[in-house]
Design a protein around this motif. Structure first.
Motif, PDB file in Angstrom:
ATOM      1  N   ASN A  36      44.714 -18.771 -12.177  1.00  0.00           N
ATOM      2  CA  ASN A  36      45.875 -18.815 -13.064  1.00  0.00           C
ATOM      3  C   ASN A  36      45.587 -18.139 -14.401  1.00  0.00           C
ATOM      4  N   VAL A  37      44.373 -18.287 -14.893  1.00  0.00           N
ATOM      5  CA  VAL A  37      44.007 -17.620 -16.148  1.00  0.00           C
ATOM      6  C   VAL A  37      44.128 -16.107 -15.988  1.00  0.00           C
ATOM      7  N   VAL A  38      43.641 -15.584 -14.880  1.00  0.00           N
ATOM      8  CA  VAL A  38      43.732 -14.137 -14.635  1.00  0.00           C
ATOM      9  C   VAL A  38      45.189 -13.715 -14.528  1.00  0.00           C
ATOM     10  N   ARG A  39      45.973 -14.462 -13.792  1.00  0.00           N
ATOM     11  CA  ARG A  39      47.387 -14.118 -13.634  1.00  0.00           C
ATOM     12  C   ARG A  39      48.110 -14.067 -14.975  1.00  0.00           C
ATOM     13  N   GLN A  40      47.979 -15.112 -15.758  1.00  0.00           N
ATOM     14  CA  GLN A  40      48.730 -15.185 -17.020  1.00  0.00           C
ATOM     15  C   GLN A  40      48.267 -14.111 -18.011  1.00  0.00           C
ATOM     16  N   GLU A  41      46.971 -13.864 -18.085  1.00  0.00           N
ATOM     17  CA  GLU A  41      46.466 -12.876 -19.031  1.00  0.00           C
ATOM     18  C   GLU A  41      46.883 -11.469 -18.629  1.00  0.00           C
ATOM     19  N   LEU A  42      46.817 -11.149 -17.346  1.00  0.00           N
ATOM     20  CA  LEU A  42      47.206  -9.802 -16.919  1.00  0.00           C
ATOM     21  C   LEU A  42      48.699  -9.570 -17.117  1.00  0.00           C
ATOM     22  N   VAL A  43      49.520 -10.551 -16.764  1.00  0.00           N
ATOM     23  CA  VAL A  43      50.959 -10.403 -16.961  1.00  0.00           C
ATOM     24  C   VAL A  43      51.263 -10.211 -18.443  1.00  0.00           C
ATOM     25  N   ALA A  44      50.576 -10.948 -19.309  1.00  0.00           N
ATOM     26  CA  ALA A  44      50.798 -10.815 -20.747  1.00  0.00           C
ATOM     27  C   ALA A  44      50.446  -9.411 -21.222  1.00  0.00           C
ATOM     28  N   ARG A  45      49.316  -8.891 -20.804  1.00  0.00           N
ATOM     29  CA  ARG A  45      48.905  -7.550 -21.223  1.00  0.00           C
ATOM     30  C   ARG A  45      49.882  -6.493 -20.716  1.00  0.00           C
ATOM     31  N   GLN A  46      50.281  -6.627 -19.470  1.00  0.00           N
ATOM     32  CA  GLN A  46      51.194  -5.641 -18.888  1.00  0.00           C
ATOM     33  C   GLN A  46      52.552  -5.698 -19.559  1.00  0.00           C
ATOM     34  N   LEU A  47      53.010  -6.903 -19.847  1.00  0.00           N
ATOM     35  CA  LEU A  47      54.301  -7.067 -20.496  1.00  0.00           C
ATOM     36  C   LEU A  47      54.273  -6.498 -21.908  1.00  0.00           C
ATOM     37  N   GLU A 246      31.307 -12.491 -19.957  1.00  0.00           N
ATOM     38  CA  GLU A 246      31.666 -12.219 -18.568  1.00  0.00           C
ATOM     39  C   GLU A 246      33.174 -12.264 -18.357  1.00  0.00           C
ATOM     40  N   LEU A 247      33.877 -13.209 -19.009  1.00  0.00           N
ATOM     41  CA  LEU A 247      35.324 -13.306 -18.837  1.00  0.00           C
ATOM     42  C   LEU A 247      36.014 -12.030 -19.303  1.00  0.00           C
ATOM     43  N   ALA A 248      35.590 -11.499 -20.444  1.00  0.00           N
ATOM     44  CA  ALA A 248      36.203 -10.267 -20.947  1.00  0.00           C
ATOM     45  C   ALA A 248      36.007  -9.120 -19.966  1.00  0.00           C
ATOM     46  N   LEU A 249      34.816  -9.019 -19.380  1.00  0.00           N
ATOM     47  CA  LEU A 249      34.554  -7.958 -18.405  1.00  0.00           C
ATOM     48  C   LEU A 249      35.404  -8.153 -17.153  1.00  0.00           C
ATOM     49  N   ALA A 253      38.216  -5.553 -15.794  1.00  0.00           N
ATOM     50  CA  ALA A 253      38.169  -4.995 -14.447  1.00  0.00           C
ATOM     51  C   ALA A 253      39.489  -5.234 -13.714  1.00  0.00           C
ATOM     52  N   GLU A 254      40.028  -6.457 -13.839  1.00  0.00           N
ATOM     53  CA  GLU A 254      41.303  -6.764 -13.198  1.00  0.00           C
ATOM     54  C   GLU A 254      42.433  -5.923 -13.805  1.00  0.00           C
ATOM     55  N   GLU A 255      42.407  -5.754 -15.117  1.00  0.00           N
ATOM     56  CA  GLU A 255      43.461  -4.962 -15.756  1.00  0.00           C
ATOM     57  C   GLU A 255      43.405  -3.509 -15.291  1.00  0.00           C
ATOM     58  N   ARG A 256      42.214  -2.959 -15.221  1.00  0.00           N
ATOM     59  CA  ARG A 256      42.063  -1.579 -14.782  1.00  0.00           C
ATOM     60  C   ARG A 256      42.538  -1.427 -13.332  1.00  0.00           C
TER      61      ARG A 256
END
Length: 277
Positions: A36-47, A246-249, A253-256
């Protein structure tokens, strides 16, 4: 000896989505997990990448979050200065959103309105062009078909506004069961759009090209699309969130991957952003 031809077994009808409410307790229990952390952070960045197109001289945007759940995106946008209306039909997740809102500053609290209702209620509650940004994340998978709700949301979207939709990726539906060694589930996934999610609920996936056609027909053509959760989708429900750095990396990676072919094509979730001309 020639054996008589066997009659093919009739396909088992796909279960109809029953909505999110039965899975609400399990969902709330997983909020702090890695997935869920990955999902919410990626959606936020993309938005955030898309918001510049609708910001009016830096002024606030009128935001509607349909299926706001625990309020992660709604509260984040309110902190940025946007007035936000969050709608959710489930009382448990809406209560979690209200509890989270109570911890915010008075200024943020004043910018948020939380209502209990479904996406279909939007057509009755709000007039045309009422919002500059409409979010519909993790909702369509619980509906038998996406068209009626998308049409209702497009109607209340203002000229120049954005419609952000997050769905289960129907183009890669076989990937999760295949990587998990569920061969029967992988084979079945090629035949349709139905699946059982991690909450144990019957749900439905959407294909990007089909949704893009619907967006275009509603005069909200897709201007960007992303993948969400390419590398971490198979993480256990209780997988801990790693510490920095590690979380930032991991998130980088997920964002890329979420914006790069072919990786984004096989992500667990697809994020489409349409723009009203």
């Amino acid at each position: 000896m020639v054996l008589p031809a066997q009659r093919a077994a009739a396909p088992t009808p796909a279960p109809t989505p029953i909505g999110f409410t039965p899975g609400a307790p399990a969902w709330l229990a997983k909020l702090g997990g890695l997935r869920n952390v990955v999902r919410q952070e990626l959606v936020a960045r993309q938005l955030d990448e898309q918001l510049g197109a609708v910001a009016r001289a830096g002024g606030p945007l009128r935001v509607l979050d349909v299926g706001c759940g625990q309020g992660t995106q709604a509260l984040r946008l309110a902190r940025l200065g946007h007035p936000v209306t969050g709608i959710d039909p489930d009382p448990a997740t809406l209560a979690a959103a209200r509890q989270a809102l109570a911890l915010e500053t008075p200024d943020t609290q004043a910018r948020v309105q939380l209502l209990q209702g479904s996406g279909e209620d939007c057509g009755r509650w709000f007039g045309p062009a009422a919002f500059d940004l409409v979010l519909c994340h993790g909702v369509l998978m619980y509906l038998p078909e996406p068209g009626p709700l998308l049409a209702a949301l497009a109607r209340i979207l203002a000229p120049g506004g954005l419609l952000s939709v997050l769905v289960r990726n129907g183009d890669a539906l076989a990937l999760r069961p295949g990587l998990a060694g569920d061969w029967a589930g992988a084979v079945a996934a090629f035949a349709g759009d139905a699946y059982t999610n991690r909450l144990g609920l019957p749900t439905r996936a959407d294909r990007r090209e089909t949704l893009a056609r619907t967006f275009a027909e509603l005069d909200v053509p897709v201007q960007a699309w992303y993948g969400v959760r390419v590398f971490t989708d198979l993480a256990a429900d209780d997988a801990p969130v790693p510490a920095e750095p590690e979380l930032a990396l991991l998130l980088d990676a997920e964002e890329r991957a979420g914006r790069t072919d072919p990786y984004r094509q096989v992500a667990a979730l697809t994020h489409l952003v349409g723009a009203r001309p």
